[in-house]
Design a protein around this motif. Structure first.
Motif, short mmCIF file in Angstrom:
data_model
loop_
_atom_site.label_atom_id
_atom_site.label_comp_id
_atom_site.label_asym_id
_atom_site.label_seq_id
_atom_site.Cartn_x
_atom_site.Cartn_y
_atom_site.Cartn_z
N PHE A 1 54.95 -3.97 -13.83
CA PHE A 1 54.67 -2.61 -13.72
C PHE A 1 55.70 -2.01 -14.77
N LYS A 2 57.10 -2.29 -14.59
CA LYS A 2 58.03 -1.99 -15.59
C LYS A 2 57.85 -2.44 -17.01
N VAL A 3 57.13 -3.36 -17.36
CA VAL A 3 56.82 -3.77 -18.67
C VAL A 3 55.79 -2.80 -19.16
N ALA A 4 54.75 -2.34 -18.32
CA ALA A 4 53.58 -1.71 -18.71
C ALA A 4 54.05 0.03 -18.68
N LEU A 5 55.12 0.17 -18.43
CA LEU A 5 55.36 1.51 -18.01
C LEU A 5 55.13 2.49 -19.24
N LYS A 6 55.62 1.81 -20.49
CA LYS A 6 55.73 2.72 -21.66
C LYS A 6 54.51 2.93 -22.26
N LEU A 7 53.14 2.48 -21.74
CA LEU A 7 51.96 2.77 -22.36
C LEU A 7 51.37 4.24 -21.64
N VAL A 8 51.81 4.90 -20.97
CA VAL A 8 51.45 5.83 -19.85
C VAL A 8 51.07 7.08 -21.03
N PRO A 9 50.16 7.74 -20.83
CA PRO A 9 49.86 9.09 -21.69
C PRO A 9 50.88 9.93 -21.50
N ASP A 10 50.64 11.35 -22.30
CA ASP A 10 51.76 12.06 -21.84
C ASP A 10 51.05 13.06 -20.73
N SER A 11 51.71 13.77 -19.85
CA SER A 11 51.28 14.64 -18.99
C SER A 11 50.20 15.58 -19.05
N LYS A 12 50.16 16.24 -20.27
CA LYS A 12 49.21 17.17 -20.62
C LYS A 12 47.79 16.57 -20.95
N THR A 13 47.95 15.22 -21.95
CA THR A 13 46.94 14.55 -21.94
C THR A 13 46.23 13.83 -20.72
N PHE A 14 47.14 13.63 -19.80
CA PHE A 14 46.40 12.84 -18.36
C PHE A 14 45.71 14.16 -17.57
N ILE A 15 46.35 15.12 -17.54
CA ILE A 15 45.55 16.16 -17.07
C ILE A 15 44.35 16.72 -17.66
N ASP A 16 44.20 16.62 -18.90
CA ASP A 16 43.10 17.14 -19.81
C ASP A 16 42.02 15.95 -19.55
N LEU A 17 42.40 14.62 -19.42
CA LEU A 17 41.40 13.66 -19.04
C LEU A 17 40.72 13.91 -17.80
N LEU A 18 41.41 14.60 -16.81
CA LEU A 18 40.94 14.87 -15.47
C LEU A 18 40.12 16.28 -15.34
N ARG A 19 40.05 16.93 -16.36
CA ARG A 19 39.34 18.34 -16.40
C ARG A 19 37.95 18.21 -16.50
N GLU A 20 37.49 19.09 -15.71
CA GLU A 20 36.07 19.18 -15.92
C GLU A 20 35.43 20.04 -16.75
N ASN A 21 34.71 19.60 -17.71
CA ASN A 21 34.09 20.43 -18.70
C ASN A 21 35.02 21.17 -19.41
N ASP A 22 34.71 22.65 -19.23
CA ASP A 22 35.51 23.29 -20.29
C ASP A 22 36.86 24.08 -19.17
N GLU A 23 37.01 23.50 -17.91
CA GLU A 23 38.09 23.99 -17.06
C GLU A 23 39.41 24.24 -17.83
N SER A 24 40.24 25.36 -17.46
CA SER A 24 41.28 25.58 -18.09
C SER A 24 42.42 24.63 -17.35
N TYR A 25 43.42 24.50 -18.33
CA TYR A 25 44.43 23.81 -17.45
C TYR A 25 45.08 24.46 -16.51
N ASP A 26 45.23 25.86 -16.49
CA ASP A 26 45.76 26.35 -15.17
C ASP A 26 44.92 26.18 -14.00
N ALA A 27 43.52 26.06 -14.26
CA ALA A 27 42.46 25.94 -13.01
C ALA A 27 42.69 24.40 -12.56
N GLN A 28 42.94 23.44 -13.68
CA GLN A 28 42.89 22.06 -13.41
C GLN A 28 44.28 21.62 -12.39
N THR A 29 45.33 22.59 -12.71
CA THR A 29 46.50 22.49 -12.03
C THR A 29 46.47 22.80 -10.60
#
Length: 222
Positions: free
Chosen positions: A162-190
């Motif tokens: 796990f420690k070796v692979a940790l550097k490969l994570v996306p940034d927080s905004k990119t991760f939340i954007d990947l979870l968004r549904e269609n044109d859902e806003s960032y605030d709505a997703q949060t």
């Protein structure tokens, strides 16, 4: 018909699907009567599959954890397919294996249930950090969630991977954007993440009560 249902599920975000599963899920804690404990099988496994999809969004860092979750799901599914009497209640597996003395031995289904629960713990801890706007970057959030939930139970090999692979994570905004549904806003997703956290936290508290009742709460990796 099954294919249509799968298509509908994939068209929604993982968060929406998880909220839907938890909203209708009925769970019974053991209390003083272990025989009354109930964890519905299909909703629990559906929730675990949704966690797999979320981990895919994080990327290669979660490859080892993702593989473990998938193997544990398949282990439970194989037992359920061969024993229809267990199809409605996962606690029946704990009860049966504990009675037979096999719950803590080998690749038991009880172990699979424990580790799937801990994977959900990890997902909850990560989503909680993201939902409160703590200022942590994604790498810090993932590492903190891992240290709290999985690392204390993992052996050194899993922890090192796990420690070796940790550097490969996306940034927080990119991760939340990947979870968004269609044109859902960032605030709505949060806000949706907060709703999921509010449902998942008490659900997992009840699961841990059941694991404690069967003396499985402190089970560690071999």
């Amino acid at each position: 018909m099954k294919q249509k249902k799968g298509t509908e599920i994939r068209s929604r975000s993982e968060l929406s699907s998880a909220i839907e599963e938890l909203s209708v899920l009925v769970l019974v804690k053991p209390g003083d009567n272990h025989e009354a404990a109930l964890v519905p099988t299909k909703p629990f496994l559906s929730l675990c599959y949704l966690v797999l999809q979320v981990l895919d969004k994080i990327g290669p860092t979660m490859a080892v954890l993702r593989q473990d979750i998938h193997q544990n799901i398949k282990r439970l599914e194989m037992v359920l397919e061969s024993n229809s009497s267990l199809n409605s209640n996962l606690v029946e597996i704990l009860r049966t294996e504990t009675r037979e003395g096999n719950a803590k031995k080998g690749a038991s289904c009880s172990k699979a249930f424990v580790w799937l629960t801990r994977s959900l713990d990890f997902a909850l801890a990560l989503l909680q950090t993201l939902s409160i706007g703590s200022g942590k970057n994604m790498e810090e959030a993932v590492e903190e969630a891992y240290n709290i939930t999985l690392k204390p139970r993992h052996g050194w090999i899993s922890s090192a991977a796990f420690k070796v692979a940790l550097k490969l994570v996306p940034d927080s905004k990119t991760f939340i954007d990947l979870l968004r549904e269609n044109d859902e806003s960032y605030d709505a997703q949060t806000e949706k993440i907060k709703i999921l956290v509010s449902l998942l936290a008490p659900f997992l508290e009840d699961i841990h009560c059941i694991l404690k009742a069967y003396d499985l709460e402190n089970l560690k990796s071999a």
